[in-house]
Design a protein around this motif. Structure first.
Motif, mmCIF file in Angstrom:
data_model
loop_
_atom_site.group_PDB
_atom_site.id
_atom_site.type_symbol
_atom_site.label_atom_id
_atom_site.label_comp_id
_atom_site.label_asym_id
_atom_site.label_seq_id
_atom_site.Cartn_x
_atom_site.Cartn_y
_atom_site.Cartn_z
ATOM 1 N N VAL A 107 0.870 -1.169 0.000
ATOM 2 C CA VAL A 107 0.000 0.000 0.000
ATOM 3 C C VAL A 107 0.909 1.222 0.000
ATOM 4 O O VAL A 107 1.826 1.329 0.820
ATOM 5 N N LEU A 108 0.663 2.157 -0.922
ATOM 6 C CA LEU A 108 1.531 3.317 -1.068
ATOM 7 C C LEU A 108 1.104 4.471 -0.164
ATOM 8 O O LEU A 108 -0.085 4.698 0.044
ATOM 9 N N LEU A 109 2.105 5.215 0.314
ATOM 10 C CA LEU A 109 1.892 6.489 0.979
ATOM 11 C C LEU A 109 2.499 7.568 0.091
ATOM 12 O O LEU A 109 3.646 7.450 -0.336
ATOM 13 N N THR A 110 1.739 8.613 -0.184
ATOM 14 C CA THR A 110 2.226 9.725 -1.006
ATOM 15 C C THR A 110 1.850 11.041 -0.331
ATOM 16 O O THR A 110 0.989 11.082 0.559
ATOM 17 N N ALA A 111 2.474 12.116 -0.776
ATOM 18 C CA ALA A 111 2.153 13.436 -0.229
ATOM 19 C C ALA A 111 2.432 14.507 -1.263
ATOM 20 O O ALA A 111 3.379 14.397 -2.044
ATOM 21 N N CYS A 112 1.611 15.549 -1.287
ATOM 22 C CA CYS A 112 1.933 16.751 -2.054
ATOM 23 C C CYS A 112 2.566 17.751 -1.091
ATOM 24 O O CYS A 112 2.209 17.789 0.098
ATOM 25 N N LEU A 113 3.521 18.530 -1.579
ATOM 26 C CA LEU A 113 4.362 19.348 -0.713
ATOM 27 C C LEU A 113 4.388 20.809 -1.159
ATOM 28 O O LEU A 113 4.121 21.116 -2.324
ATOM 29 N N PRO A 114 4.740 21.719 -0.251
ATOM 30 C CA PRO A 114 4.875 23.134 -0.633
ATOM 31 C C PRO A 114 6.051 23.318 -1.578
ATOM 32 O O PRO A 114 7.001 22.529 -1.578
ATOM 33 N N ASP A 115 5.993 24.382 -2.391
ATOM 34 C CA ASP A 115 7.122 24.631 -3.272
ATOM 35 C C ASP A 115 8.256 25.292 -2.486
ATOM 36 O O ASP A 115 8.009 26.064 -1.549
ATOM 37 N N PRO A 116 9.501 24.974 -2.829
ATOM 38 C CA PRO A 116 10.643 25.481 -2.059
ATOM 39 C C PRO A 116 10.816 26.985 -2.133
ATOM 40 O O PRO A 116 11.316 27.601 -1.197
ATOM 41 N N GLY A 117 10.408 27.611 -3.235
ATOM 42 C CA GLY A 117 10.548 29.053 -3.347
ATOM 43 C C GLY A 117 9.712 29.788 -2.319
ATOM 44 O O GLY A 117 10.161 30.769 -1.711
ATOM 45 N N THR A 118 8.490 29.305 -2.093
ATOM 46 C CA THR A 118 7.634 29.908 -1.080
ATOM 47 C C THR A 118 8.169 29.631 0.315
ATOM 48 O O THR A 118 8.182 30.503 1.186
ATOM 49 N N ALA A 119 8.636 28.385 0.535
ATOM 50 C CA ALA A 119 9.185 28.023 1.841
ATOM 51 C C ALA A 119 10.385 28.893 2.195
ATOM 52 O O ALA A 119 10.566 29.291 3.351
ATOM 53 N N LEU A 120 11.205 29.204 1.190
ATOM 54 C CA LEU A 120 12.402 30.012 1.425
ATOM 55 C C LEU A 120 12.106 31.515 1.439
ATOM 56 O O LEU A 120 12.981 32.305 1.770
ATOM 57 N N GLY A 121 10.897 31.891 1.051
ATOM 58 C CA GLY A 121 10.554 33.300 1.010
ATOM 59 C C GLY A 121 11.262 34.056 -0.092
ATOM 60 O O GLY A 121 11.604 35.233 0.069
ATOM 61 N N LEU A 122 11.488 33.419 -1.245
ATOM 62 C CA LEU A 122 12.179 34.072 -2.354
ATOM 63 C C LEU A 122 11.292 35.142 -2.987
ATOM 64 O O LEU A 122 10.063 35.056 -2.931
ATOM 65 N N PRO A 123 11.879 36.142 -3.623
ATOM 66 C CA PRO A 123 11.075 37.161 -4.319
ATOM 67 C C PRO A 123 10.330 36.540 -5.503
ATOM 68 O O PRO A 123 10.722 35.478 -6.018
ATOM 69 N N GLY A 124 9.284 37.232 -5.934
ATOM 70 C CA GLY A 124 8.396 36.708 -6.952
ATOM 71 C C GLY A 124 9.054 36.133 -8.187
ATOM 72 O O GLY A 124 8.749 35.003 -8.592
ATOM 73 N N PRO A 125 9.953 36.862 -8.856
ATOM 74 C CA PRO A 125 10.559 36.325 -10.079
ATOM 75 C C PRO A 125 11.320 35.024 -9.868
ATOM 76 O O PRO A 125 11.457 34.226 -10.801
ATOM 77 N N LEU A 126 11.815 34.799 -8.674
ATOM 78 C CA LEU A 126 12.486 33.531 -8.365
ATOM 79 C C LEU A 126 11.490 32.495 -7.861
ATOM 80 O O LEU A 126 11.644 31.293 -8.104
ATOM 81 N N ARG A 127 10.471 32.959 -7.158
ATOM 82 C CA ARG A 127 9.512 32.038 -6.540
ATOM 83 C C ARG A 127 8.558 31.418 -7.558
ATOM 84 O O ARG A 127 8.259 30.220 -7.490
ATOM 85 N N HIS A 128 8.086 32.217 -8.513
ATOM 86 C CA HIS A 128 7.046 31.740 -9.419
ATOM 87 C C HIS A 128 7.487 30.541 -10.275
ATOM 88 O O HIS A 128 6.713 29.587 -10.443
ATOM 89 N N PRO A 129 8.700 30.533 -10.843
ATOM 90 C CA PRO A 129 9.091 29.364 -11.635
ATOM 91 C C PRO A 129 9.124 28.070 -10.815
ATOM 92 O O PRO A 129 8.701 27.006 -11.294
ATOM 93 N N LEU A 130 9.614 28.155 -9.566
ATOM 94 C CA LEU A 130 9.644 26.969 -8.713
ATOM 95 C C LEU A 130 8.236 26.548 -8.314
ATOM 96 O O LEU A 130 7.945 25.355 -8.200
ATOM 97 N N ALA A 131 7.357 27.536 -8.112
ATOM 98 C CA ALA A 131 5.975 27.208 -7.762
ATOM 99 C C ALA A 131 5.293 26.458 -8.900
ATOM 100 O O ALA A 131 4.558 25.490 -8.672
ATOM 101 N N ARG A 132 5.528 26.892 -10.145
ATOM 102 C CA ARG A 132 4.937 26.184 -11.281
ATOM 103 C C ARG A 132 5.394 24.729 -11.310
ATOM 104 O O ARG A 132 4.619 23.817 -11.580
ATOM 105 N N ARG A 133 6.680 24.541 -11.071
ATOM 106 C CA ARG A 133 7.227 23.184 -11.125
ATOM 107 C C ARG A 133 6.633 22.310 -10.020
ATOM 108 O O ARG A 133 6.222 21.166 -10.265
#
Length: 289
Positions: A107-133
């Motif tokens: 039986v599998l366990l899976t999870a969806c996770l926050p994007d690292p750019g938001t977790a690190l508090g990066l500015p928008g131009p850096l955060r948005h590409p990581l959020a998309r991914r």
């Protein structure tokens, strides 16, 4: 009961140090799966820095040989931090891993996770590409969870990032409280399926929080090493992604970047839908013991 944990530093236990090493959410969860009538054998195959390719090529075979009743597959954040990120390839790799483990009766366990750019508090131009991914990775994980009837934990809620008490000093990994919250969440879901016989892990930390000196030491050693490794891999591409983000925003064409990401995700999910699943080819009878 056999429990195998696959993945990266999150599952290896980074952020949850204990005397003699690391623990992490998976080890905490393992303690609540057994009972007086059922022992639990836990093996952690996760490795710090692992990508989806590492899980497929190295961890999956070793875990399958262990013949687990429960197997967690939580990986993908490191893929979003690499120049080689490709959502279609990631989808294929994770599908193979899930198929291998469920074909063996797990039986599998899976999870969806926050994007690292938001977790690190990066500015928008850096955060948005990581959020998309990361949003694409989470969408794939959702699809695979449904495909293989996985026990899926939603851990991408903004509250995870906003609650600073859940995170370690590096802001990329949970601290003890965060690891405990993951373990408690998975235990609740497993108990609903009748697969967790013991009590849930405690939600409050048992270890004292790291001192300011310890936090500075970590940042000066492991944190600096991580930054140096990523500076030769992620940083050049991230700068390019940020520049493209700024240019598109200035021209009012940011929607094109979203459209490209959505198209790549549609193709990945379409590829998944066209591939036959191995789910159900081996019965899960061993879970009765």
């Amino acid at each position: 009961m056999r429990f195998a944990a696959l993945g990266d530093s999150l599952t290896e236990g980074i952020g949850d140090p204990v005397p003699g090493g690391r623990r992490g959410w998976a080890a905490l969860l393992a303690e609540g799966l057994g009972s007086a009538d059922r022992d639990v054998e836990f093996r952690n195959f996760a490795v710090c820095g692992a990508l989806s390719a590492d899980v497929r090529e190295h961890q999956a075979a070793a875990a399958a040989a262990f013949r687990p009743d429960i197997a967690s597959v939580v990986v993908g954040v490191n893929d979003t931090l690499r120049r080689s990120f490709d959502i279609q390839r990631l989808t294929g790799r994770l599908d193979e891993v899930c198929a291998l483990l469920t074909d063996g009766g797990a039986v599998l366990l899976t999870a969806c996770l926050p994007d690292p750019g938001t977790a690190l508090g990066l500015p928008g131009p850096l955060r948005h590409p990581l959020a998309r991914r990361q949003q694409a990775v989470n969408a794939v994980v959702h699809a695979l969870s449904a495909r293989y009837d996985a026990v899926h934990l939603h851990a991408s809620d903004p509250a995870w990032v906003q609650d600073r008490s859940l995170w370690s000093v590096d802001r990329l990994h949970p601290g003890e409280r965060g690891h405990r919250r993951l373990a408690v969440g998975f235990h609740r879901l497993l108990a609903e399926r009748g697969l967790a016989a013991g009590p849930p892990p405690g939600s409050e930390p048992r270890q004292p929080p790291p001192s300011r000196a310890a936090a500075v030491r970590w940042l000066a050693t492991e944190g600096t090493g991580w930054l140096a490794r990523r500076s030769t891999d992620l940083l050049p591409q991230l700068v390019g992604l940020a520049a493209a983000e700024v240019c598109h925003r200035a021209r009012g064409t940011s929607g094109r970047l979203d459209a490209r990401a959505e198209q790549a995700l549609r193709e990945a999910l379409g590829q998944l839908a066209r591939t036959p699943s191995l789910r159900g080819s081996v019965p899960h009878a061993r879970m009765e013991g």
